[in-house]
Motif scaffolding. Structure first.
Motif, PDB file in Angstrom:
ATOM      1  N   ARG A  62      30.333  20.027 -22.142  1.00 56.67           N
ATOM      2  CA  ARG A  62      31.017  19.107 -21.223  1.00 56.67           C
ATOM      3  C   ARG A  62      32.436  19.578 -21.034  1.00 56.67           C
ATOM      4  NH1 ARG A  62      26.631  17.563 -21.447  1.00 56.67           N
ATOM      5  NH2 ARG A  62      25.751  15.505 -21.863  1.00 56.67           N
ATOM      6  N   HIS A  63      32.987  19.312 -19.823  1.00 52.02           N
ATOM      7  CA  HIS A  63      34.448  19.320 -19.772  1.00 52.02           C
ATOM      8  C   HIS A  63      34.904  17.972 -19.259  1.00 52.02           C
ATOM      9  CE1 HIS A  63      34.803  20.576 -15.329  1.00 52.02           C
ATOM     10  NE2 HIS A  63      35.707  19.637 -15.428  1.00 52.02           N
ATOM     11  N   GLY A  64      36.047  17.541 -19.778  1.00 54.65           N
ATOM     12  CA  GLY A  64      36.641  16.306 -19.319  1.00 54.65           C
ATOM     13  C   GLY A  64      37.899  16.622 -18.544  1.00 54.65           C
ATOM     14  N   ILE A  66      41.748  14.759 -17.879  1.00 55.70           N
ATOM     15  CA  ILE A  66      42.665  13.645 -18.108  1.00 55.70           C
ATOM     16  C   ILE A  66      44.009  13.976 -17.454  1.00 55.70           C
ATOM     17  CG2 ILE A  66      41.590  12.880 -20.264  1.00 55.70           C
ATOM     18  CD1 ILE A  66      44.190  14.158 -21.597  1.00 55.70           C
ATOM     19  N   ARG A  67      44.805  12.945 -17.265  1.00 56.05           N
ATOM     20  CA  ARG A  67      46.101  13.103 -16.605  1.00 56.05           C
ATOM     21  C   ARG A  67      47.139  12.309 -17.382  1.00 56.05           C
ATOM     22  NH1 ARG A  67      43.344  11.237 -10.859  1.00 56.05           N
ATOM     23  NH2 ARG A  67      42.091  13.111 -10.539  1.00 56.05           N
ATOM     24  N   VAL A  68      48.254  12.951 -17.728  1.00 56.59           N
ATOM     25  CA  VAL A  68      49.312  12.246 -18.450  1.00 56.59           C
ATOM     26  C   VAL A  68      50.615  12.331 -17.663  1.00 56.59           C
ATOM     27  CG1 VAL A  68      48.225  12.593 -20.711  1.00 56.59           C
ATOM     28  CG2 VAL A  68      49.924  14.256 -19.882  1.00 56.59           C
ATOM     29  N   THR A 125      43.748  19.189 -18.517  1.00 45.78           N
ATOM     30  CA  THR A 125      44.788  18.191 -18.743  1.00 45.78           C
ATOM     31  C   THR A 125      45.963  18.415 -17.805  1.00 45.78           C
ATOM     32  OG1 THR A 125      44.093  18.041 -21.051  1.00 45.78           O
ATOM     33  CG2 THR A 125      46.300  17.203 -20.511  1.00 45.78           C
ATOM     34  N   SER A 126      46.246  17.415 -16.992  1.00 50.48           N
ATOM     35  CA  SER A 126      47.314  17.540 -16.000  1.00 50.48           C
ATOM     36  C   SER A 126      48.475  16.651 -16.387  1.00 50.48           C
ATOM     37  CB  SER A 126      46.798  17.111 -14.623  1.00 50.48           C
ATOM     38  OG  SER A 126      45.682  17.898 -14.262  1.00 50.48           O
ATOM     39  N   VAL A 127      49.688  17.135 -16.096  1.00 51.29           N
ATOM     40  CA  VAL A 127      50.879  16.335 -16.365  1.00 51.29           C
ATOM     41  C   VAL A 127      51.669  16.177 -15.059  1.00 51.29           C
ATOM     42  CG1 VAL A 127      52.099  18.379 -17.281  1.00 51.29           C
ATOM     43  CG2 VAL A 127      52.950  16.091 -17.820  1.00 51.29           C
ATOM     44  N   ARG A 262      31.217  27.570 -10.538  1.00 50.80           N
ATOM     45  CA  ARG A 262      30.899  26.814  -9.316  1.00 50.80           C
ATOM     46  C   ARG A 262      30.823  25.350  -9.710  1.00 50.80           C
ATOM     47  NH1 ARG A 262      25.725  28.552  -6.628  1.00 50.80           N
ATOM     48  NH2 ARG A 262      26.734  27.907  -4.687  1.00 50.80           N
ATOM     49  N   GLN A 263      31.402  24.495  -8.883  1.00 51.89           N
ATOM     50  CA  GLN A 263      31.463  23.071  -9.224  1.00 51.89           C
ATOM     51  C   GLN A 263      31.195  22.212  -7.999  1.00 51.89           C
ATOM     52  OE1 GLN A 263      35.652  23.309 -10.424  1.00 51.89           O
ATOM     53  NE2 GLN A 263      35.026  22.774 -12.486  1.00 51.89           N
ATOM     54  N   THR A 264      30.647  21.036  -8.242  1.00 57.96           N
ATOM     55  CA  THR A 264      30.559  20.069  -7.160  1.00 57.96           C
ATOM     56  C   THR A 264      30.711  18.674  -7.755  1.00 57.96           C
ATOM     57  OG1 THR A 264      29.356  19.410  -5.173  1.00 57.96           O
ATOM     58  CG2 THR A 264      28.025  19.817  -7.137  1.00 57.96           C
ATOM     59  N   ASP A 347      37.174  29.078 -18.335  1.00 59.07           N
ATOM     60  CA  ASP A 347      38.372  28.401 -17.823  1.00 59.07           C
ATOM     61  C   ASP A 347      38.105  27.706 -16.486  1.00 59.07           C
ATOM     62  OD1 ASP A 347      40.473  29.041 -19.931  1.00 59.07           O
ATOM     63  OD2 ASP A 347      39.467  30.952 -19.635  1.00 59.07           O
ATOM     64  N   PHE A 348      39.149  27.473 -15.735  1.00 56.97           N
ATOM     65  CA  PHE A 348      39.033  26.706 -14.495  1.00 56.97           C
ATOM     66  C   PHE A 348      39.557  27.516 -13.319  1.00 56.97           C
ATOM     67  CE2 PHE A 348      38.857  23.681 -17.872  1.00 56.97           C
ATOM     68  CZ  PHE A 348      37.958  22.721 -17.425  1.00 56.97           C
ATOM     69  N   LEU A 349      39.353  27.025 -12.103  1.00 58.15           N
ATOM     70  CA  LEU A 349      39.856  27.694 -10.905  1.00 58.15           C
ATOM     71  C   LEU A 349      40.777  26.726 -10.165  1.00 58.15           C
ATOM     72  CD1 LEU A 349      36.535  29.252  -9.536  1.00 58.15           C
ATOM     73  CD2 LEU A 349      38.371  30.424 -10.773  1.00 58.15           C
TER      74      LEU A 349
HETATM   75  C1  OOG Z   1      41.227  17.434 -12.610  1.00 62.69           C
HETATM   76  C2  OOG Z   1      40.592  18.228 -11.522  1.00 62.69           C
HETATM   77  C3  OOG Z   1      40.275  19.633 -12.008  1.00 62.69           C
HETATM   78  C4  OOG Z   1      38.128  20.895 -12.493  1.00 62.69           C
HETATM   79  O1  OOG Z   1      36.995  20.854 -12.954  1.00 62.69           O
HETATM   80  O2  OOG Z   1      38.549  21.847 -11.814  1.00 62.69           O
HETATM   81  C5  OOG Z   1      39.015  19.740 -12.757  1.00 62.69           C
HETATM   82  C6  OOG Z   1      41.459  15.982 -12.293  1.00 62.69           C
HETATM   83  O3  OOG Z   1      40.911  15.457 -11.316  1.00 62.69           O
HETATM   84  O4  OOG Z   1      42.208  15.357 -13.062  1.00 62.69           O
HETATM   85  O5  OOG Z   1      38.628  18.939 -13.557  1.00 62.69           O
END
Ligand code: OOG
Ligand code: NI
Length: 404
Positions: A62-64, A66-68, A125-127, A262-264, A347-349
C-alpha cells in the motif's frame, strides 16, 4: 518479545487499511478488485507475474498520502514513520505542476532490499508552503501560521513511543499495541467541528490548503493498493459503476517492458463533517477531499532513462529489457540464470501526483505568477526533517552495485 520496525510497519499498514476501509467503503471494493485481478494475472503468467515483487509483497503493498502544515509537523511525522523503518526519500515540488498545488513533498519508505520485500509500505507526505506569495497574501500566511502553530497532530505519548522504538530498534508487545493505536488514530478523520468561514476562505485560494490548514488534525487522504494489470482494473471498476478519472496517469500501455509507475483514481463520496458556522452554531455539512487510487509498478529508470521518458515519452524506449539494460536506461540485476531481474520503481512521479491531486479537486488553485516563490528544495526538506533525505537514484545505484 520485541516488535521490530519491520513488524511495526506491516502492522501499521494493516491497521491504516482497516481504518480507511471503514471510513471509505469504496476503498474496500478497490482492494477486492485488485486482489481478483492479481490472482488472475498470477494464474495466467505464473512466475513471470512475480518478477516485480512476490505476490505476498504485492498483496500487502500500500501507499498512503498525508498532508501536513508546517516543518515542525513534518519532523514529527518523520519520527512516527522512523519507528516503522520508513525513511524520507526524494523531494517533489508540486508548485511547479501544470495545475500548481502549494505543497512540497517527500515519501517515507523502507530503503533496504530486504525491508522492501518484507513490506514496502510508503507514505507520500506533503507539507504546505504557507508563505508562498503566489498563493497566499500576507494576512493569510500570518493566520495560517498562528492556527497551525496552535494545533497538535501527534500526542506527546505517541512521539515518545516513536522515539523509543527508533532508539531501541522496536517496542515491547504492549507498547507496540499502544503505539499503533495512537499512530492510527492520528490519521483518522476527526469529528472536531470545522470553522466554516476560515475553511471557505482558504478554499478560495486552494482546496488542498483548506484540507491542510482549515482543520485541526490530519488524515489519510488515500490509501493505494498495487495491481498487476491496471488497465484490467480500470475496466472492472468502471463495470462496477465506479467513475474513474479520465485516464491512467504515467506511461501509457505499450508492449514494451513496464517502467516507472502507472496510477489511476476515483473520487470518493462526500463525507459528512461538522461545521461551526459564523454565528457560532454547529451544523452538518460535507466535504469531498478523499479518494481511491490504485497503482501498477514497473522497472526503475536511470537518470538517462528518466530524461528520455520526460522528454520523449515511452515510445522512444527500446522494446526489450536487454536493450534497456545495455543502454543503461533502466536498473536490472542478474537473475542468476543468465537473465535479468528488474529493480522495482519504489518512488513517485510528480506529474502523476499533480494529476492525481488536480483530478480530485473541485477548483483549481489560483497562483499569482507575478509574485515571488518561497524557497523550498531538498536542502530545506532535509533541514525541516532533521534527518537524512535519500536521493532515489542513489538507492537504485546501490542496489544494482551490490550485485556486481
Ligand atoms: C498526494 C498525491 C500524490 C501519488 O500517488 O502520486 C500521490 C495527495 O493527494 O496528498 O499520492
Ligand atoms: Ni497516491
Amino acid at each position: 518479545m520485541r516488535v521490530g520496525p519491520t513488524e511495526l510497519r506491516a502492522r501499521f499498514a494493516r491497521s491504516l487499511s482497516d481504518l480507511y476501509g471503514t471510513e471509505v467503503p469504496a476503498y474496500t471494493t478497490l482492494v477486492e478488485v485488485s486482489e481478483e485481478v492479481n490472482a488472475e494475472v498470477l494464474e495466467r503468467l505464473g512466475e513471470e507475474a512475480e518478477r516485480l515483487g512476490t505476490i505476498d509483497r504485492v498483496t500487502a503493498e500500500r501507499h498512503g498520502a498525508i498532508r501536513v502544515g508546517t516543518a515542525e509537523e513534518l519532523a514529527q511525522v518523520a519520527r512516527v514513520f522512523g519507528a516503522c523503518g520508513m525513511h524520507p526519500v526524494g523531494f517533489y515540488d508540486l508548485r511547479e505542476a501544470t495545475v500548481p498545488i502549494p505543497v512540497v513533498s517527500t515519501a517515507f519508505r523502507p530503503t533496504e532490499v530486504d525491508e522492501l520485500a518484507a513490506n514496502p509500505f510508503r507514505v507520500f507526505t506533503s507539507v504546505l508552503v504557507a508563505d508562498d506569495r503566489r498563493f497566499f497574501d500576507e494576512s493569510l500566511t500570518a493566520e495560517l501560521g498562528e492556527r497551525l502553530a496552535a494545533r497538535e497532530l501527534f500526542a506527546p505519548e505517541l512521539l515518545a513511543l516513536a522515539d523509543r522504538a527508533e532508539a531501541e530498534g522496536g517496542l515491547a508487545e504492549d507498547d507496540a499495541d499502544r503505539f499503533l493505536e495512537l499512530a492510527t488514530a492520528a490519521f483518522a478523520l476527526s469529528p472536531e467541528p470545522i470553522d466554516r468561514a476560515w475553511y471557505d476562505r482558504l478554499e478560495e485560494v486552494s482546496s488542498v490548503a483548506a484540507d491542510i490548514g482549515g482543520v485541526t488534525s490530519t488524515h489519510i487522504n488515500h490509501l493505494t493498493p498495487r495491481v498487476l494489470d491496471i488497465d484490467e482494473l480500470y475496466a472492472r471498476m468502471t463495470d462496477r459503476g465506479i467513475t474513474m478519472i479520465d485516464a491512467i496517469q504515467g506511461p501509457p500501455r505499450t508492449d514494451r517492458p513496464d517502467v516507472l509507475l502507472r496510477q489511476t483514481s476515483f473520487r470518493a463520496l462526500a463525507e459528512p463533517r461538522t461545521f461551526r458556522e459564523p454565528d457560532g452554531t454547529l451544523g452538518e455539512g460535507a466535504l469531498r477531499v478523499r479518494f481511491g487510487e490504485v497503482e501498477a509498478r514497473g522497472v526503475a529508470l536511470t537518470p538517462a532513462g528518466r530524461a528520455l521518458y520526460d522528454d520523449h515519452g515511452i515510445e522512444a524506449f527500446p522494446a526489450t529489457e536487454a536493450e534497456l539494460h545495455e543502454a543503461d536506461l533502466a536498473y536490472y540485476v542478474p537473475d542468476g540464470a543468465g537473465g535479468l531481474r528488474p529493480i522495482v520503481y519504489e518512488d513517485f512521479l510528480p506529474r502523476s501526483a499533480a494529476g492525481i491531486f488536480a483530478s480530485n479537486l473541485d477548483r483549481e488553485t489560483a497562483a499569482d505568477a507575478g509574485q515571488a516563490a518561497a524557497t523550498r528544495d531538498a536542502h530545506w526538506m532535509r533541514e525541516a526533517l532533521g534527518r537524512p533525505l535519500a536521493d532515489p537514484y542513489d538507492l537504485y545505484e546501490e542496489q544494482r552495485a551490490s550485485h556486481r
